[in-house]
Every structure is written in C-alpha cells, then in structure tokens.
Design a protein around this motif. Structure first.
Motif, mmCIF file in Angstrom:
data_model
loop_
_atom_site.group_PDB
_atom_site.id
_atom_site.type_symbol
_atom_site.label_atom_id
_atom_site.label_comp_id
_atom_site.label_asym_id
_atom_site.label_seq_id
_atom_site.Cartn_x
_atom_site.Cartn_y
_atom_site.Cartn_z
ATOM 1 N N THR A 121 42.126 22.104 31.752
ATOM 2 C CA THR A 121 42.354 23.432 32.318
ATOM 3 C C THR A 121 41.048 24.202 32.414
ATOM 4 N N GLU A 122 40.230 24.076 31.396
ATOM 5 C CA GLU A 122 38.923 24.734 31.418
ATOM 6 C C GLU A 122 38.137 24.346 32.661
ATOM 7 N N LYS A 124 39.187 23.199 35.513
ATOM 8 C CA LYS A 124 39.763 23.738 36.742
ATOM 9 C C LYS A 124 39.479 25.230 36.879
ATOM 10 N N LEU A 125 39.648 25.943 35.772
ATOM 11 C CA LEU A 125 39.414 27.385 35.815
ATOM 12 C C LEU A 125 37.955 27.685 36.114
ATOM 13 N N LYS A 128 37.368 27.073 39.834
ATOM 14 C CA LYS A 128 38.036 28.001 40.731
ATOM 15 C C LYS A 128 37.508 29.436 40.612
ATOM 16 N N TYR A 129 37.264 29.885 39.388
ATOM 17 C CA TYR A 129 36.894 31.286 39.215
ATOM 18 C C TYR A 129 35.421 31.479 38.911
ATOM 19 N N ASN A 130 34.681 30.386 38.940
ATOM 20 C CA ASN A 130 33.251 30.493 38.694
ATOM 21 C C ASN A 130 32.925 31.093 37.336
ATOM 22 N N PHE A 131 33.643 30.642 36.345
ATOM 23 C CA PHE A 131 33.399 31.094 34.982
ATOM 24 C C PHE A 131 32.641 30.014 34.216
ATOM 25 N N VAL A 132 31.833 30.453 33.251
ATOM 26 C CA VAL A 132 31.356 29.523 32.242
ATOM 27 C C VAL A 132 32.250 29.729 31.032
ATOM 28 N N ILE A 133 33.051 28.759 30.709
ATOM 29 C CA ILE A 133 34.043 28.961 29.660
ATOM 30 C C ILE A 133 33.480 28.540 28.320
ATOM 31 N N GLN A 134 33.636 29.444 27.351
ATOM 32 C CA GLN A 134 33.008 29.216 26.053
ATOM 33 C C GLN A 134 34.007 28.968 24.947
ATOM 34 N N ASP A 135 35.201 29.465 25.142
ATOM 35 C CA ASP A 135 36.131 29.402 24.028
ATOM 36 C C ASP A 135 37.551 29.571 24.549
ATOM 37 N N LEU B 141 38.073 32.215 27.181
ATOM 38 C CA LEU B 141 37.024 33.231 27.137
ATOM 39 C C LEU B 141 35.737 32.650 27.703
ATOM 40 N N ILE B 143 32.122 33.671 30.582
ATOM 41 C CA ILE B 143 31.291 34.626 31.301
ATOM 42 C C ILE B 143 31.573 34.486 32.795
#
Lengths: 150, 150
Positions: A121-122, A124-125, A128-135, B141, B143
């Motif tokens: 899921t990380e 894909k997210l 799609k949303y251009n996030f750097v996912i940390q946690d 969570l 950025i």
DNA sequence: GTTCATGCAAAAGATTTGCACACAG
DNA sequence: CTGTGTGCAAATCTTTTGCATGAAC
C-alpha cells in the motif's frame, strides 16, 4: 545509544548538544516499555533529576522527533505520546485500544501479513500521491473484556 | 437523516432530544466532506446560527460519538476531528498525512485488499484479547510533494 | 414543576513561548 | 565572548465543567 551519534551530528544545521537533560530523556525512553507522555517522563525523571522543567521535556521531544529519533503518537486521549523510533523498529507493534477505559494493548503477533500489505500500500500511495512515506499507524478500537463486563 | 431516528430513541436511558443546535451540527457534518474540528464546526455554524456556544458543539459531538453516530479522530495536530459514521461507512477511507504541513489525504482506492486483512486481524485480536472490535484506523505518515520541494 | 439543553464564563489540561541566566565551546 | 540550552512564569489553545436561565415534556 542509538541517539547519541545522530545528536552529536546535530540537526539541519542547528546545533544540538547532547546535554544531561537530553541524555536523561533518551535513556528514559530507551528503558520504558510503553509510549510515554511528556507528563509521565517529567514525573519519572523528576526523582533523579529534580531541576528539570516540563518545557525542556517538550522541547527535547520535539527536537528528537524532528531528528527522526523519536516518534510522536496521537492515541486519542488528549495528550501526545512518544517512543524511540529504534525501539519501534525493533519491536514494531500496532495498537488495540479500548474506547471506554483507554487501555492500550500493543500487539505484534499478527504483524507479518499486515506488514506485507502495508509495504504494498505504501508503494501505491507513494506513487499516486507523490509522498515519501516514512511511517504508518494501525489501530483497532473496541471494548475490552473488563469494560464489557460492567 | 441517519441520526434523527437514533437520536429520538435516546441514548442508554438518557434523554436525547433532537434540538435545533443538534440538528444543525448533524446537518453540517452530513454536508461536509472532510473531518471537521469543533472549532471549524463552530465557525461555520456561527453564521447561520449566531447564538451557538462552543460548549454545545463539544457536548453534542461527545453525545453523538457515544451514540455511535459520529466518529472521533485524533490525527496528531492537537485537536480532535469528527465525522459522521454513516458517511464513513459509505465512503470508508484511510489517511495519508504529511508530517510537515499537516495535509491530510483521504484515500479509498486501495481499500479492498486492506479491508480483507483488517477483518482477519480483527477476528484474531478479538479472540486473543477478548475485545469487541468496533472500528479501525489506518494512517500512513510521510512528506508530501510540496513540502519535499522546499 | 421536573428534567434536559444551552450559553456564558471560569476552569482544567496540554503545549508553546518569552525571557533572563547558566554553561559549553 | 558568543551562542545554545534551561527553568520558570506567562501565554495559548483545546476541551471540560459549573451555574443560572429557558425550553420541553
């Protein structure tokens, strides 16, 4: 300790000395098993370290959180809780919370399959949303045995 | 509206009248797309309903939450947010939160597989810890693009 | 007339900030 | 010296509570 090296290197150009209060807070967090609130840290540290003020606790926790050493959690009881990130990684867990009495259970026994999906899921997210996912944070809410009995 | 029937039947023996302020809050929540804070509800309602006090908002939200009509969320910005549970069920979503600017994205496009696993985990947790599980909360969570650019 | 709901003001908590002093480099 | 970190007190902000008034039943 995990934090000392990073602390000495400082944070984003800001100076960050590894002072006595900061050491005390780090040490306390590394010993404590649960996620602690600022107040709890304050009360516990006050015995061995009478002079320490609450604001120092908050400032230190904020610093450590921005440095990525500590994770700040909002579990819905009106105060923030903190835990060492390294500890979180070692003993990664999710939460089971009683909405009646506020009891929190950390569970880590069904994580294997959860984490696989979480990773997927990380990705894909992130895409799609251009996030750097940390946690991530996963919690289940319900009523515990005790509260149900009443 | 979903809430009116339940409201009229009352809550755990306590009386619960469907008064004008309560209607206004329910209606507002049913129209709003995001999870709203008490302050936001207050500000918005103040235009059409000048007399309403903040405490009424809090008391009503608390009542609705205990009735199960509204869900209370803690997303880490120091204030609670609320959304209609019926809406949550219809448009169930999880959260993607920027830890830098606080931006919250509701995503619902990768939920199918997530929800399958959630159900399984719920069953196991319920059995092991003797909980009655009512809800869950999943957030990632990181950025966001904008904050990363800076 | 009793009970429930409300607004307002005060109170309670959690967290942040201003400021003067202490302390390390 | 100079800048960083700290304690203390005051300020903020969110949420809760006490109380008197007004409405509903």
């Amino acid at each position: 300790m995990a934090g000392s090296r990073s602390l000495r290197q400082g944070f984003k150009g800001h100076a960050s000395r590894l002072t006595a209060p900061r050491q005390a807070i780090l040490e306390f967090l590394s010993k404590s098993s649960k996620h602690m609130s600022a107040k709890e840290i304050y009360s516990s540290l006050h015995r061995s370290y009478p002079g320490m003020g609450l604001s120092t606790i908050y400032r230190t926790l904020d610093l450590l959180a921005r440095m990525g050493i500590v994770t700040k959690l909002s579990l819905g009881d009106g105060q923030s809780r903190y835990e060492l990130r390294s500890k979180k990684e070692e003993e990664h867990h999710h939460h089971l919370i009683c909405t009646n009495c506020g009891k929190i259970i950390n569970y880590s026994e069904f994580l294997d399959e959860e984490l696989g999906l979480v990773k997927k899921t990380e990705d894909k997210l992130a895409k799609k949303y251009n996030f750097v996912i940390q946690d991530h944070n996963i919690e289940f809410l319900g009523i515990c045995e005790k509260c149900r009995g009443k």
